[in-house]
Each structure stands twice: as C-alpha cells, then as structure tokens.
Design a protein around this motif. Structure first.
Motif, short mmCIF file in Angstrom:
data_model
loop_
_atom_site.label_atom_id
_atom_site.label_comp_id
_atom_site.label_asym_id
_atom_site.label_seq_id
_atom_site.Cartn_x
_atom_site.Cartn_y
_atom_site.Cartn_z
N ARG A 153 0.85 -1.21 0.00
CA ARG A 153 0.00 0.00 0.00
C ARG A 153 0.87 1.25 0.00
NH1 ARG A 153 -1.32 3.35 3.81
NH2 ARG A 153 -0.48 2.00 5.43
N ARG A 154 1.91 1.25 0.83
CA ARG A 154 2.80 2.41 0.93
C ARG A 154 3.54 2.65 -0.38
NH1 ARG A 154 2.22 6.24 4.07
NH2 ARG A 154 2.71 5.26 6.08
N GLU A 155 3.99 1.57 -1.02
CA GLU A 155 4.71 1.71 -2.28
C GLU A 155 3.79 2.29 -3.36
OE1 GLU A 155 6.12 -2.26 -2.71
OE2 GLU A 155 8.10 -1.81 -1.87
N LYS A 156 2.52 1.87 -3.35
CA LYS A 156 1.56 2.41 -4.32
C LYS A 156 1.35 3.90 -4.09
CE LYS A 156 -1.04 -1.86 -5.17
NZ LYS A 156 -2.33 -2.56 -4.97
N GLU A 157 1.27 4.30 -2.81
CA GLU A 157 1.10 5.72 -2.49
C GLU A 157 2.29 6.53 -3.01
OE1 GLU A 157 -1.40 5.44 1.74
OE2 GLU A 157 0.78 5.59 1.76
N ILE A 158 3.50 6.01 -2.77
CA ILE A 158 4.71 6.73 -3.19
C ILE A 158 4.82 6.76 -4.71
CG2 ILE A 158 7.24 6.62 -3.16
CD1 ILE A 158 7.00 5.68 -0.22
N LEU A 159 4.49 5.65 -5.36
CA LEU A 159 4.54 5.60 -6.83
C LEU A 159 3.57 6.61 -7.43
CD1 LEU A 159 5.54 4.36 -9.43
CD2 LEU A 159 3.89 2.51 -9.16
N SER A 167 8.73 15.46 -5.31
CA SER A 167 10.10 15.15 -4.91
C SER A 167 10.07 14.25 -3.67
CB SER A 167 10.86 16.43 -4.57
OG SER A 167 10.33 17.03 -3.39
N THR A 168 11.23 13.68 -3.33
CA THR A 168 11.32 12.82 -2.14
C THR A 168 10.90 13.59 -0.90
OG1 THR A 168 13.11 11.56 -3.14
CG2 THR A 168 12.86 11.36 -0.76
N GLN A 169 11.33 14.85 -0.77
CA GLN A 169 10.98 15.66 0.40
C GLN A 169 9.48 15.95 0.44
OE1 GLN A 169 13.23 16.66 3.02
NE2 GLN A 169 11.16 16.75 3.85
N PHE A 179 12.62 11.46 5.65
CA PHE A 179 13.23 11.53 4.32
C PHE A 179 13.89 10.21 3.96
CE2 PHE A 179 16.63 12.47 1.33
CZ PHE A 179 16.01 13.30 0.40
N LEU A 180 14.61 9.62 4.95
CA LEU A 180 15.32 8.37 4.71
C LEU A 180 14.38 7.22 4.39
CD1 LEU A 180 18.22 8.42 7.33
CD2 LEU A 180 18.45 8.27 4.86
N THR A 181 13.24 7.18 5.10
CA THR A 181 12.25 6.13 4.85
C THR A 181 11.71 6.24 3.42
OG1 THR A 181 11.60 6.02 7.17
CG2 THR A 181 10.05 5.14 5.57
N THR A 182 11.37 7.46 3.03
CA THR A 182 10.86 7.68 1.67
C THR A 182 11.92 7.34 0.63
OG1 THR A 182 9.44 9.47 2.49
CG2 THR A 182 9.81 9.38 0.12
N GLN A 183 13.15 7.72 0.92
CA GLN A 183 14.26 7.43 0.01
C GLN A 183 14.45 5.92 -0.17
OE1 GLN A 183 18.24 8.69 1.31
NE2 GLN A 183 18.38 9.93 -0.54
N LYS A 196 16.39 2.19 -13.98
CA LYS A 196 17.53 2.98 -13.55
C LYS A 196 17.14 4.29 -12.85
CE LYS A 196 20.39 1.24 -17.35
NZ LYS A 196 21.11 1.60 -18.60
N ASN A 197 15.96 4.81 -13.18
CA ASN A 197 15.58 6.11 -12.61
C ASN A 197 14.07 6.24 -12.51
OD1 ASN A 197 14.70 6.89 -15.30
ND2 ASN A 197 16.87 7.24 -15.78
N VAL A 198 13.64 7.34 -11.92
CA VAL A 198 12.21 7.55 -11.69
C VAL A 198 11.45 7.69 -13.01
CG1 VAL A 198 10.49 9.15 -10.72
CG2 VAL A 198 12.52 8.56 -9.40
N ALA A 199 12.07 8.29 -14.02
CA ALA A 199 11.40 8.45 -15.32
C ALA A 199 11.03 7.09 -15.91
CB ALA A 199 12.32 9.21 -16.28
N GLU A 200 11.96 6.13 -15.85
CA GLU A 200 11.68 4.79 -16.35
C GLU A 200 10.62 4.10 -15.50
OE1 GLU A 200 16.19 3.82 -18.05
OE2 GLU A 200 15.10 2.30 -16.90
N LEU A 201 10.67 4.35 -14.20
CA LEU A 201 9.69 3.76 -13.28
C LEU A 201 8.28 4.25 -13.60
CD1 LEU A 201 8.91 2.27 -10.61
CD2 LEU A 201 9.48 4.38 -9.41
#
Length: 211
Positions: A153-159, A167-169, A179-183, A196-201
């Motif tokens: 659930r948390r990963e879906k929220e962040i995605l 941004s991460t912040q 910040f570290l948890t989100t990172q 490799k990066n957020v754009a590809e994700l």
C-alpha cells in the motif's frame, strides 16, 4: 569476557535500542554484546571490528541507509554475519537486505528466543527471520519478481506521488514519513521494477496500468 561466546555488535541510531538489546543478551551464556554504535562511522572506525561475529544492523539510520551499509560491510568484512533489525517489515525492504548480504531480518520487538534462534541459524549459513517477518516472506512468490512486481500500500502511495512529479521531500511531508524512509521506498521501487531512474519507473507503471 568469555572468548567462547559469540560476539555481537549493534548499530542503531536510537541509544535506547542499543541499551535494550545489550540488556537482553546480558544474561546469555553463549552471546555477548561487545560494542554498540549509533552511527556507521563509529562502526567502521571500531578498532576491533574484525572481532565481531554478528552485527545487528538497523535498517533506517539517521546517517545512512542500512541496506547500503549492509552491502559495504559484507564487501569489506565478509566474515561478519549481518542481521537487519527494524520496526517495519515490508517485504521489499526485507528482500533488499538479503540481496545485499544480510543473513536475516528481525523486528525490534522480537523476543530474546527469536533473536537467539535467528543468530544461531544465521551462523550456520541459513537465512533466518523472526516469526512475523517469516510470515511475510512466506507470501512472497519469487517468480513474481521477474514479472510485474507486487506493491505494498505504501509503495503504491509513493509511486502515485512520483507520477505526479513530487520530490522525495514533498512525498515525505505529505505522507508524514522521514526523508530516509521515503528514500528507501523509492530505491526499492527502482529495484523492484529493475529500472535505472524515476522516469523509467513512471513510464513502466503507466504502461502497465499499475496506478
């Protein structure tokens, strides 16, 4: 010190956790805590680091990421058995710790018996988990990791927020996470999707209708 005892070190940025685990093992006849650290620098500066048999490593640290630190430790000191400890048990984080060389993963709330079991098992070369984490891991279908990953659930929220360009912040602030948890979640998403990066994700997620 009894030289026959298994020598344990603890790295956790909460001194109370270090003290609590030290107390937990204080009456053990087979294990002893020889050092406690609150930063990774303290660990790597420790002159007797080669004497450590088992390192209990906090997954979320104030000065770094336990997942990355685990990899660094195993590269420099492969004989040290690392067990991840955390108050969280998300399977993507558990799997990443194991991938980076950890021999097990426990919740900080685990009993002394669970700690002893996991340490004993890990020292034989078998990956070990505390009961709650084991139940979580049992649900993992490793074949799924080769196809479209399953998200918490948390990963879906962040995605979803990453797709919105946050941004991460900004994500940390919105979800009331450090910040570290989100990172860490962000890094795990990249690892899960093997991008490799957020754009590809974001591109992969949109193409596959994951959000």
């Amino acid at each position: 010190m009894n030289t026959n005892k298994t020598k344990i070190a603890i790295l956790d940025d909460h001194p109370l956790i270090v003290e609590g685990l030290n107390l937990l093992f204080s009456k053990s006849t087979n294990y002893e805590v020889i050092a406690g650290f609150t930063t990774s620098d303290e660990l790597f500066d420790y002159k007797k680091i080669n004497a450590i048999d088992v390192l209990l490593l906090d997954v979320f640290l104030a000065d770094g990421n336990g997942i990355d630190i685990c990899l660094k430790i195993k590269k420099k000191y492969p004989k040290i058995t690392v067990l991840g400890i955390s108050s969280q048990s998300e399977r993507s984080i558990v799997l990443q710790m194991i991938k980076n060389g950890a021999s097990g993963y426990l919740l900080k709330s685990a009993s002394l018996d669970e700690f002893v079991y996991c340490i004993t098992t890990a020292l034989t070369g078998t990956v070990a988990f505390s009961k709650e984490v084991q139940n979580l891991v049992n649900k993992v279908q490793f074949t799924d990791l080769k196809s479209i990953p399953r998200l918490t659930r948390r990963e879906k929220e962040i995605l979803k927020l990453l797709i919105e360009g946050k941004s991460t912040q900004e994500i940390s602030d919105q979800l009331f996470l450090s910040f570290l948890t989100t990172q860490t979640h962000r890094r795990n998403l990249l690892n899960k999707f093997q991008v490799k990066n957020v754009a590809e994700l974001v591109s992969f997620a949109l193409k596959n209708g994951l959000i």
